[in-house]
Enzyme design. Structure first.
Site, mmCIF file in Angstrom:
data_model
loop_
_atom_site.group_PDB
_atom_site.id
_atom_site.type_symbol
_atom_site.label_atom_id
_atom_site.label_comp_id
_atom_site.label_asym_id
_atom_site.label_seq_id
_atom_site.Cartn_x
_atom_site.Cartn_y
_atom_site.Cartn_z
ATOM 1 N N HIS A 261 3.394 -8.400 10.323
ATOM 2 C CA HIS A 261 3.018 -8.759 11.528
ATOM 3 C C HIS A 261 3.343 -7.812 12.635
ATOM 4 C CE1 HIS A 261 2.155 -11.650 15.125
ATOM 5 N NE2 HIS A 261 1.282 -12.116 14.330
ATOM 6 N N ASP A 317 -1.538 -16.864 8.133
ATOM 7 C CA ASP A 317 -2.501 -16.529 7.112
ATOM 8 C C ASP A 317 -2.452 -16.960 5.810
ATOM 9 O OD1 ASP A 317 -4.635 -16.324 9.217
ATOM 10 O OD2 ASP A 317 -4.180 -14.130 9.228
HETATM 11 N N1 ACO Z 1 1.402 -5.305 2.689
HETATM 12 C C1 ACO Z 1 2.157 -4.167 2.371
HETATM 13 N N2 ACO Z 1 2.689 -3.231 3.362
HETATM 14 C C2 ACO Z 1 2.628 -3.646 4.411
HETATM 15 C C3 ACO Z 1 1.914 -4.649 4.884
HETATM 16 C C4 ACO Z 1 1.257 -5.622 3.937
HETATM 17 N N3 ACO Z 1 0.627 -6.682 4.277
HETATM 18 N N4 ACO Z 1 1.785 -4.837 6.594
HETATM 19 C C5 ACO Z 1 2.501 -3.835 6.680
HETATM 20 N N5 ACO Z 1 3.224 -3.033 5.803
HETATM 21 C C6 ACO Z 1 3.813 -1.740 5.717
HETATM 22 C C7 ACO Z 1 2.999 -0.764 6.133
HETATM 23 O O1 ACO Z 1 2.356 -0.164 4.993
HETATM 24 C C8 ACO Z 1 3.937 0.285 7.077
HETATM 25 O O2 ACO Z 1 4.598 0.888 6.244
HETATM 26 P P1 ACO Z 1 4.935 2.687 6.264
HETATM 27 O O3 ACO Z 1 5.714 2.344 7.751
HETATM 28 O O4 ACO Z 1 5.651 2.668 5.319
HETATM 29 O O5 ACO Z 1 3.449 2.985 6.570
HETATM 30 C C9 ACO Z 1 4.685 -0.837 7.641
HETATM 31 O O6 ACO Z 1 4.802 -2.195 6.725
HETATM 32 C C10 ACO Z 1 4.345 -1.088 8.957
HETATM 33 O O7 ACO Z 1 2.769 -1.409 8.989
HETATM 34 P P2 ACO Z 1 1.982 -1.342 10.280
HETATM 35 O O8 ACO Z 1 0.689 -1.328 9.322
HETATM 36 O O9 ACO Z 1 2.301 -0.045 11.112
HETATM 37 O O10 ACO Z 1 2.186 -2.595 11.128
HETATM 38 P P3 ACO Z 1 1.129 -2.909 12.244
HETATM 39 O O11 ACO Z 1 1.873 -3.689 13.136
HETATM 40 O O12 ACO Z 1 0.267 -2.150 12.641
HETATM 41 O O13 ACO Z 1 0.086 -4.139 11.368
HETATM 42 C C11 ACO Z 1 -0.757 -6.003 10.357
HETATM 43 C C12 ACO Z 1 0.306 -5.406 11.431
HETATM 44 C C13 ACO Z 1 -2.238 -5.446 10.637
HETATM 45 C C14 ACO Z 1 -0.856 -7.513 10.215
HETATM 46 C C15 ACO Z 1 -0.194 -5.541 8.873
HETATM 47 O O14 ACO Z 1 0.863 -5.940 8.703
HETATM 48 C C16 ACO Z 1 -1.272 -5.887 7.836
HETATM 49 O O15 ACO Z 1 -2.294 -5.074 7.620
HETATM 50 N N6 ACO Z 1 -1.156 -7.162 7.242
HETATM 51 C C17 ACO Z 1 -2.234 -7.425 6.342
HETATM 52 C C18 ACO Z 1 -3.180 -8.278 6.943
HETATM 53 C C19 ACO Z 1 -2.915 -9.716 7.478
HETATM 54 O O16 ACO Z 1 -2.061 -10.560 6.732
HETATM 55 N N7 ACO Z 1 -3.202 -9.644 8.670
HETATM 56 C C20 ACO Z 1 -2.798 -11.077 9.742
HETATM 57 C C21 ACO Z 1 -1.782 -10.951 10.462
HETATM 58 S S1 ACO Z 1 -1.575 -12.227 11.188
HETATM 59 C C22 ACO Z 1 -2.787 -12.494 12.257
HETATM 60 O O17 ACO Z 1 -3.664 -11.612 13.023
HETATM 61 C C23 ACO Z 1 -3.370 -14.088 12.615
#
Ligand code: ACO
Length: 380
Positions: A261, A317
């Site tokens: 998140h 989710d």
């Molecule tokens: N699985 C594995 N690694 C993850 C995940 C995940 N679900 N989410 C974040 N990370 C890691 C990233 O790879 C990144 O690692 P790095 O720094 O080594 O590159 C680090 O954590 C930070 O991730 P970002 O993508 O920069 O975080 P951001 O805040 O941009 O994205 C998001 C947030 C889109 C929710 C992301 O965590 C994600 O893609 N999650 C999966 C999709 C999801 O569940 N979305 C629902 C969110 S809740 C909602 O909207 C209702």
């Protein structure tokens, strides 16, 4: 001075708001001053919508009047329902929902007036009609006729009733209501930001909500609940979880849906509640497969993320997927259910945005070429 770039608008405050507060370090979510864990336990969705819109919890009389107002608006124009009959049976329910919201504008007597009274009128209509057209599409794509809403039922109860045609149990209605309360509002998430940004041009409410529905659909946002269940279905067993997670994380950019998140660094408070709802449903139904698989995924992700020094926890989710599965919804309906709840938060934000508007106009840092010599078409 080097310009600052906040990719993904990370850390940018676009305005002040009275609606919702999130503390991602404490795992705290507050609607208008009230903690979500208390609201989820003690009040109905209708009370929460009233709270989000009016700033106060309703007294008995106000609640009855609000319920009455919504129940008079439950019915969707037949012409909009008939559009669903022309869509392919395998159309994604979020495409159908987006189409319905857009079409509703043309059947509204005054869609473009963004004055306070008119947008409040449209807000009540949308909150009342999202469940009706979502249920209608589900039935039509399954070759069934839509069921008329029952004005005597709550939003949650009516939604279940219009899907199955059977009066839902009190227990199922309560679970649905809690899930909708938990999804009703969450600050400037992507879809709410999109709604506010769209409204900031002073276009109409229907356009802003159509844009919000489009944004919610994405798998990084509201579409993640569908993706979670599709992943669990693809894995198929508790034993398959660990190899799947390890394999996915070993791929460049590999993500496990339902985790992570932008704001929370500890467990999302909504996930804590939904986890218990999921546990309860698994015990009640005797079908614990999806809950057990979710627990295993949480365990493996905790271990792997800790190893990488990352704070990636289940989000709203993640456990909502197993909850909706145990309530009997098909997985592509999970995101529309999210929208049935979030329309109330989107509207609360539109009241604020239209009430004190400034057009949203961020910038990009241009890094492309400059000063190029122009060549006419024949010389390129
Ligand atoms: N699985 C594995 N690694 C993850 C995940 C995940 N679900 N989410 C974040 N990370 C890691 C990233 O790879 C990144 O690692 P790095 O720094 O080594 O590159 C680090 O954590 C930070 O991730 P970002 O993508 O920069 O975080 P951001 O805040 O941009 O994205 C998001 C947030 C889109 C929710 C992301 O965590 C994600 O893609 N999650 C999966 C999709 C999801 O569940 N979305 C629902 C969110 S809740 C909602 O909207 C209702």
């Amino acid at each position: 001075m080097e310009p600052t770039i906040n990719r993904g608008l990370d850390g940018i405050n676009i305005d002040t708001s009275q609606i919702c507060s999130i503390d991602g370090m404490k795992g705290e979510l507050i609607y208008r001053g009230y903690d979500i864990s208390e609201l989820a336990d003690k009040v109905s969705l209708e009370e929460v919508i009233y709270l989000l819109w009016e700033g106060e919890l309703p007294d008995r009389q106000q609640l009855d009047a609000f319920r009455q107002e919504l129940s008079e608006l439950f019915t969707v124009p037949t012409e909009v329902i008939d559009i669903f009959r022309t869509l392919p049976k395998d159309a994604h329910p979020m495409h159908a929902m987006r189409t319905a919201v857009s079409a509703l504008a043309s059947f509204d007597e005054n869609p473009d007036d963004v004055g306070a009274a008119n947008i409040r009128r449209i807000g009540a209509k949308l909150v009342a009609q999202f469940p009706t057209f979502t249920a209608a599409f589900e039935r039509i794509r399954n070759g069934q006729e839509p069921i008329d809403p029952d004005p005597g039922l709550s939003i949650a109860g009516n939604f279940l009733f219009m899907l199955s045609g059977e009066r839902p149990s009190e227990a199922a209605t309560k679970v649905m209501d809690v899930a909708l309360v938990l999804h009703a509002e969450h600050g400037t998430n992507a879809s709410t930001f999109v709604a506010r940004a769209t409204a900031s041009t002073l276009t109409d409410v229907y356009s802003a909500i159509t844009a919000a529905v489009s944004s919610l659909k994405g798998p990084l946002h509201g579409g993640a609940n569908t993706a979670v269940m599709q992943t669990l279905e693809q894995i198929g067993s508790v034993e398959g979880i660990e190899p799947y997670v390890l394999d996915t994380l070993s791929q460049p950019g590999g993500r496990i849906m339902g985790f992570g998140h932008r704001v929370y660094r500890v467990l999302d408070p909504r996930a804590i509640i939904l986890k218990e709802v999921s546990r309860h449903l698994a015990q009640e139904s005797g079908d614990s497969k999806w809950f057990e698989m979710s627990l295993e995924m949480e365990r493996v992700m905790d271990r792997e993320m800790a190893r990488d020094g990352k704070q990636i926890k289940p989000n709203v989710d993640f456990f909502s997927a197993s909850v909706y599965r145990m309530l009997g919804f098909p997985s592509d309906m999970y995101t529309p259910i999210f929208a049935v709840a979030r329309i109330s938060g989107w509207m609360a934000h539109l009241y604020e945005q239209y009430g004190d508007n400034r057009i949203m106009r961020p910038r990009l840092i241009y890094e492309g070429p400059m000063g190029r010599a122009f060549k006419p078409l024949g010389e390129r």
